[in-house]
Design a protein around this motif. Structure first.
Motif, PDB file in Angstrom:
ATOM      1  N   SER A 186       7.894   5.154   1.304  1.00  0.00           N
ATOM      2  CA  SER A 186       7.342   5.108  -0.043  1.00  0.00           C
ATOM      3  C   SER A 186       8.235   4.202  -0.870  1.00  0.00           C
ATOM      4  CB  SER A 186       7.282   6.512  -0.662  1.00  0.00           C
ATOM      5  OG  SER A 186       6.689   6.457  -1.951  1.00  0.00           O
ATOM      6  N   LEU A 187       7.805   3.890  -2.091  1.00  0.00           N
ATOM      7  CA  LEU A 187       8.601   3.066  -2.992  1.00  0.00           C
ATOM      8  C   LEU A 187       8.812   3.806  -4.304  1.00  0.00           C
ATOM      9  CD1 LEU A 187       6.941  -0.445  -2.432  1.00  0.00           C
ATOM     10  CD2 LEU A 187       8.974   0.490  -1.316  1.00  0.00           C
ATOM     11  N   ASN A 188       9.960   3.586  -4.897  1.00  0.00           N
ATOM     12  CA  ASN A 188      10.313   4.221  -6.164  1.00  0.00           C
ATOM     13  C   ASN A 188       9.313   3.834  -7.242  1.00  0.00           C
ATOM     14  OD1 ASN A 188      11.598   4.524  -8.823  1.00  0.00           O
ATOM     15  ND2 ASN A 188      13.401   5.134  -7.649  1.00  0.00           N
ATOM     16  N   HIS A 189       8.590   4.842  -7.793  1.00  0.00           N
ATOM     17  CA  HIS A 189       7.518   4.553  -8.750  1.00  0.00           C
ATOM     18  C   HIS A 189       8.042   3.854  -9.989  1.00  0.00           C
ATOM     19  CE1 HIS A 189       5.694   8.449  -6.885  1.00  0.00           C
ATOM     20  NE2 HIS A 189       5.644   7.422  -6.047  1.00  0.00           N
ATOM     21  N   SER A 190       9.111   4.372 -10.550  1.00  0.00           N
ATOM     22  CA  SER A 190       9.638   3.805 -11.792  1.00  0.00           C
ATOM     23  C   SER A 190      10.190   2.404 -11.569  1.00  0.00           C
ATOM     24  CB  SER A 190      10.718   4.715 -12.374  1.00  0.00           C
ATOM     25  OG  SER A 190      11.775   4.911 -11.431  1.00  0.00           O
ATOM     26  N   LEU A 191      10.817   2.158 -10.393  1.00  0.00           N
ATOM     27  CA  LEU A 191      11.327   0.821 -10.090  1.00  0.00           C
ATOM     28  C   LEU A 191      10.186  -0.175  -9.948  1.00  0.00           C
ATOM     29  CD1 LEU A 191      13.572  -1.144  -9.325  1.00  0.00           C
ATOM     30  CD2 LEU A 191      13.426  -0.313  -6.968  1.00  0.00           C
ATOM     31  N   ILE A 192       9.129   0.240  -9.242  1.00  0.00           N
ATOM     32  CA  ILE A 192       7.972  -0.642  -9.071  1.00  0.00           C
ATOM     33  C   ILE A 192       7.335  -0.957 -10.414  1.00  0.00           C
ATOM     34  CG2 ILE A 192       5.629  -0.764  -8.143  1.00  0.00           C
ATOM     35  CD1 ILE A 192       7.810  -1.309  -6.102  1.00  0.00           C
ATOM     36  N   ARG A 193       7.252   0.035 -11.297  1.00  0.00           N
ATOM     37  CA  ARG A 193       6.676  -0.204 -12.631  1.00  0.00           C
ATOM     38  C   ARG A 193       7.538  -1.188 -13.416  1.00  0.00           C
ATOM     39  NH1 ARG A 193       2.684   2.027 -15.375  1.00  0.00           N
ATOM     40  NH2 ARG A 193       2.444   3.722 -13.867  1.00  0.00           N
ATOM     41  N   ALA A 194       8.869  -1.071 -13.290  1.00  0.00           N
ATOM     42  CA  ALA A 194       9.772  -1.997 -13.979  1.00  0.00           C
ATOM     43  C   ALA A 194       9.630  -3.413 -13.412  1.00  0.00           C
ATOM     44  CB  ALA A 194      11.211  -1.514 -13.844  1.00  0.00           C
ATOM     45  N   LEU A 195       9.536  -3.524 -12.083  1.00  0.00           N
ATOM     46  CA  LEU A 195       9.407  -4.848 -11.460  1.00  0.00           C
ATOM     47  C   LEU A 195       8.054  -5.477 -11.732  1.00  0.00           C
ATOM     48  CD1 LEU A 195      11.016  -4.227  -7.936  1.00  0.00           C
ATOM     49  CD2 LEU A 195      12.037  -5.384  -9.892  1.00  0.00           C
ATOM     50  N   ALA A 196       7.023  -4.653 -11.815  1.00  0.00           N
ATOM     51  CA  ALA A 196       5.654  -5.160 -11.921  1.00  0.00           C
ATOM     52  C   ALA A 196       5.395  -5.907 -13.210  1.00  0.00           C
ATOM     53  CB  ALA A 196       4.656  -4.009 -11.783  1.00  0.00           C
ATOM     54  N   ARG A 197       6.294  -5.812 -14.175  1.00  0.00           N
ATOM     55  CA  ARG A 197       6.115  -6.568 -15.422  1.00  0.00           C
ATOM     56  C   ARG A 197       6.119  -8.070 -15.170  1.00  0.00           C
ATOM     57  NH1 ARG A 197      10.890  -4.262 -18.969  1.00  0.00           N
ATOM     58  NH2 ARG A 197      11.876  -4.524 -16.919  1.00  0.00           N
ATOM     59  N   HIS A 198       6.889  -8.503 -14.161  1.00  0.00           N
ATOM     60  CA  HIS A 198       6.982  -9.932 -13.840  1.00  0.00           C
ATOM     61  C   HIS A 198       6.397 -10.258 -12.466  1.00  0.00           C
ATOM     62  CE1 HIS A 198       9.772 -10.410 -17.235  1.00  0.00           C
ATOM     63  NE2 HIS A 198      10.389  -9.332 -16.800  1.00  0.00           N
ATOM     64  N   LEU A 199       6.207  -9.257 -11.640  1.00  0.00           N
ATOM     65  CA  LEU A 199       5.865  -9.484 -10.241  1.00  0.00           C
ATOM     66  C   LEU A 199       4.467 -10.087 -10.078  1.00  0.00           C
ATOM     67  CD1 LEU A 199       7.454  -8.946  -7.629  1.00  0.00           C
ATOM     68  CD2 LEU A 199       6.157  -6.825  -7.380  1.00  0.00           C
ATOM     69  N   ASN A 200       4.418 -11.237  -9.399  1.00  0.00           N
ATOM     70  CA  ASN A 200       3.138 -11.889  -9.105  1.00  0.00           C
ATOM     71  C   ASN A 200       2.677 -11.624  -7.678  1.00  0.00           C
ATOM     72  OD1 ASN A 200       3.018 -13.107 -11.653  1.00  0.00           O
ATOM     73  ND2 ASN A 200       4.219 -14.873 -10.971  1.00  0.00           N
ATOM     74  N   MET A 201       3.639 -11.490  -6.754  1.00  0.00           N
ATOM     75  CA  MET A 201       3.278 -11.406  -5.345  1.00  0.00           C
ATOM     76  C   MET A 201       4.258 -10.500  -4.603  1.00  0.00           C
ATOM     77  SD  MET A 201       2.393 -14.637  -2.879  1.00  0.00           S
ATOM     78  CE  MET A 201       1.336 -15.262  -4.179  1.00  0.00           C
ATOM     79  N   MET A 202       3.703  -9.688  -3.692  1.00  0.00           N
ATOM     80  CA  MET A 202       4.528  -8.770  -2.921  1.00  0.00           C
ATOM     81  C   MET A 202       3.968  -8.661  -1.503  1.00  0.00           C
ATOM     82  SD  MET A 202       5.593  -4.875  -3.918  1.00  0.00           S
ATOM     83  CE  MET A 202       6.894  -4.015  -3.040  1.00  0.00           C
TER      84      MET A 202
END
Length: 673
Positions: free
Chosen positions: A561-577
């Motif tokens: 699984s992935l850390n929900h809060s970390l993913i939310r913080a990264l997703a502000r700039h994240l274009n591709m994963m």
């Protein structure tokens, strides 16, 4: 100076002139309307009048009733064998390549009075030479001629080039020419570009190209040339001699100015650096895939090539021809990859004050020591590669690079050390080496101090067998990109990226066999690209929450699984994963919902899988109805203590109700009986 055709200033123009101007404009519009109306009535478009293509139509002859107004005609890739009279007086370009053409009647082309470009490549023009060559002689305005792949020998080529005084570009690739003589181009002195690659040329007689005063581009690649004994083509800007058997390249030294800017001697048998013209404009030099460096030392190579020069030119002089001319060479790019260097040719290259890019990868260099001459009064004898920005040392045998060498590269931005055995120096190693003087080397050193390369921006240490990245090894650098991939079992200690952590924008740590305990990443406020694929990671470091990541690759790891809060913080700039090749729990996929909500692209979602009770499900299918898959697989971690009490009470109430109902039912049944 008189200027004609100027429009009068509006304040000076009288009414009469304005009326004349309006009248002229009206007449022009009327003519344009008339032309467009005529085209509309005949059903022809302007494009139709200029160009027509019959490419790949399985034609065996020229189509009849071709529009007389055609300017470009494409008949390539058909089965045409004979060419008879063409009545196309406006035709400028004709493409007959890739046919079976072996006969052109003598008068077939005489009406093509405007023809400038003719492509006859990949035919059979080695037949019927008399008729075919006479047909081509009738074209007086031809500028571009392609007769490649026609099995033409020396004599046939001479016939086809007769009466070609206007010819600007000539292509004769893939024929059977063996010897070039002055007769070949004696009637085509206006040639600017000649392509003669993939022939069998062994000899070029003196005077063949010298009289072509406009010649700028000459391609002689893929022939059988063995020596260039006396290069004297002052006018040529681009010379391609790649893929021959050239053993040496010598230019007779004179005061004439050469225009040569690009020299390609790659894929030959060179043992020496070329002796270039004294007055030259050379900017790009391609020497890859040769045998330069085979001799025991750089000094031996220089001595032998100077002896060779004296023998060829019959001029006995003690002057070092390579070094004296390289001092004046404005070269910005040299490719020395795939040669036989065991040591870095420091002395020869040191003369190149304009050099910006040097590729000396895929050689046999083991160590780079600083061995330049030192003068106690004036310092180093000359500047050392003061313009060099990009240095490629990939796939040598490097274990040590002198800190003096790196420090002297005052503009170095990119350093590729992939495929070596380089270990970054730890701070203690740096303290030990800093005591060394500028005149001596410590041959026992087994690491490289990158802290002295203060201008370095891009560094590749991929495949260097690095086991440990200790703290502060990049402390004095401001790296923008760092590649640490394929260093198996590498451990990154806390503080390893100290110094570079604020400037680093791209980091690659893939294929290192790392677990999460081996990886310690700091906050990197400039990081936009991170590749940590193909490891054994199960956690993304939380310090990355401060990074404006636009792309992250976590493929082929051990993520559940992935850390929900970390993913939310990264997703502000994240274009591709990239996420495929992991062991995600389908029913703990809140992070995936967040990514979908914020429109982050998952290019490999079709290959990604998640698991439910040891059964794998393709994520694209799971996302269609996640509640269906996880109806009976609620994640215990998502249930808090209060929810557990409510669930227990609900179960107890349900059980009590069932028991009470059954007792009542049993009593009623007994009473009735």
């Amino acid at each position: 100076m008189a200027i004609r055709g100027c429009v009068c200033v509006s304040t000076l123009c009288n009414g009469s002139s304005r009326r004349k101007m309006v009248r002229r404009m009206f007449y022009k519009l009327l003519i344009l309307w008339s032309l467009s109306h005529d085209l509309y009535i005949t059903g022809l478009h302007h494009h139709d009048l200029k160009e027509q293509s019959w490419h790949n139509h399985s034609l065996y002859s020229i189509p009849v009733d071709l529009d007389i107004r055609l300017r470009r005609l494409d008949l390539s890739n058909n089965f045409i064998r004979q060419l008879h009279t063409l009545g196309l007086p406006y035709l400028e370009q004709l493409d007959l390549s890739c046919n079976h053409l072996d006969l052109i009647s003598e008068k077939a082309l005489e009406n093509l009075v405007q023809l400038e470009e003719l492509n006859l490549s990949r035919n059979a023009l080695n037949n019927n030479l008399g008729s075919n060559s006479k047909a081509l002689q009738s074209i007086s305005r031809l500028k571009t001629l392609d007769i490649s792949m026609n099995s033409l020998n020396d004599d046939a080529a001479e016939l086809y080039l007769q009466n070609k005084s206007s010819l600007d570009q000539l292509k004769m690739t893939g024929n059977t020419l063996k010897r070039l003589t002055p007769r070949l181009f004696q009637e085509s002195r206006s040639l600017r570009a000649i392509t003669l690659d993939e022939n069998m040329i062994r000899v070029i007689e003196e005077g063949t190209f010298e009289l072509l005063s406009r010649l700028e581009m000459l391609n002689l690649a893929k022939n059988n040339l063995a020596h260039i004994c006396d290069f004297r083509l002052y006018q040529v800007k681009y010379l391609n001699l790649s893929r021959n058997s050239v053993e040496f390249f010598v230019t007779h030294q004179d005061d004439n100015s050469y225009r040569l800017e690009i020299l390609d001697l790659s894929f030959n048998k060179l043992l020496y650096f070329p002796v270039v013209p004294k007055q030259n404009r050379l900017r790009y030099l391609y020497l890859q895939n040769n045998m330069v460096g085979t001799l025991s030392s750089e000094a031996t190579m220089v001595a032998q090539v100077n002896s060779l020069y004296n023998e060829i030119t019959s001029v006995a002089t003690g002057e070092n021809k390579i070094h004296s001319n390289w001092k004046l060479m404005p070269v910005v790019y040299i490719d020395l990859s795939y040669n036989q260097f065991t040591t870095f040719p420091m002395e020869t290259l040191s003369f190149l004050s304009s050099l910006e890019t040097l590729n000396i990868g895929y050689n046999c260099i083991q160590n780079i020591f600083w061995n330049m001459t030192y003068d106690t009064q004036f310092g180093y004898s000359q500047p050392f590669l003061i313009s060099l920005k990009h240095l490629d040392l990939q796939s040598n045998r490097l274990g040590y690079i002198s800190p003096i060498f790196l420090k002297r590269l005052v503009q170095l931005e990119t350093l590729n050390l992939q495929g070596n055995s380089v270990k970054p120096c730890a701070p203690m190693d740096h303290l030990q080496t800093s005591q060394a003087t500028m005149h001596t080397e410590n041959p026992n050193m087994s690491c490289v101090d990158f802290g002295v390369a203060t201008t370095l921006k891009h560094l590749s240490l991929q495949e260097n067998n690095i086991n440990t990245l200790k703290p502060n090894i990049f402390k004095k650098t401001e790296l923008v990109s760092l590649n640490l991939a394929r260093n198996i079992d590498m451990v990154m200690h806390e503080g390893a990226l100290e110094g570079a952590q604020r400037s680093l924008q791209s980091l690659i740590i893939s294929e290192n066999n790392m677990s999460s305990s081996d990886l310690c990443l700091p906050c990197m406020p400039a990081l936009t690209h991170l590749n940590m694929s193909t490891n054994h990671l199960d956690i993304i470091p939380t310090n990355l929450s401060c990074s404006p990541l636009r792309e992250i690759d976590i493929r082929n790891n051990a993520f559940v699984s992935l850390n929900h809060s970390l993913i939310r913080a990264l997703a502000r700039h994240l274009n591709m994963m990239y996420i495929s090749g992991n062991y995600f729990n389908c029913c703990d996929s809140k992070w995936l919902v967040i990514i979908n909500e914020l429109k982050t692209k998952l290019p490999d979602i079709g290959q990604a899988e998640c698991f439910i009770d040891n059964h794998h499900v393709v994520m694209t299918e799971f996302l269609k109805s996640p509640s269906l898959y996880c109806l009976c697989h609620t994640n215990v971690q998502d249930i808090n203590f209060g929810q557990m009490i409510i669930i227990v009470l609900s179960v107890l109430v349900t059980a009590t109700t069932v028991i009470f109902t059954r007792n009542v039912y049993c009593k009623q049944t007994s009473f009735l009986v």
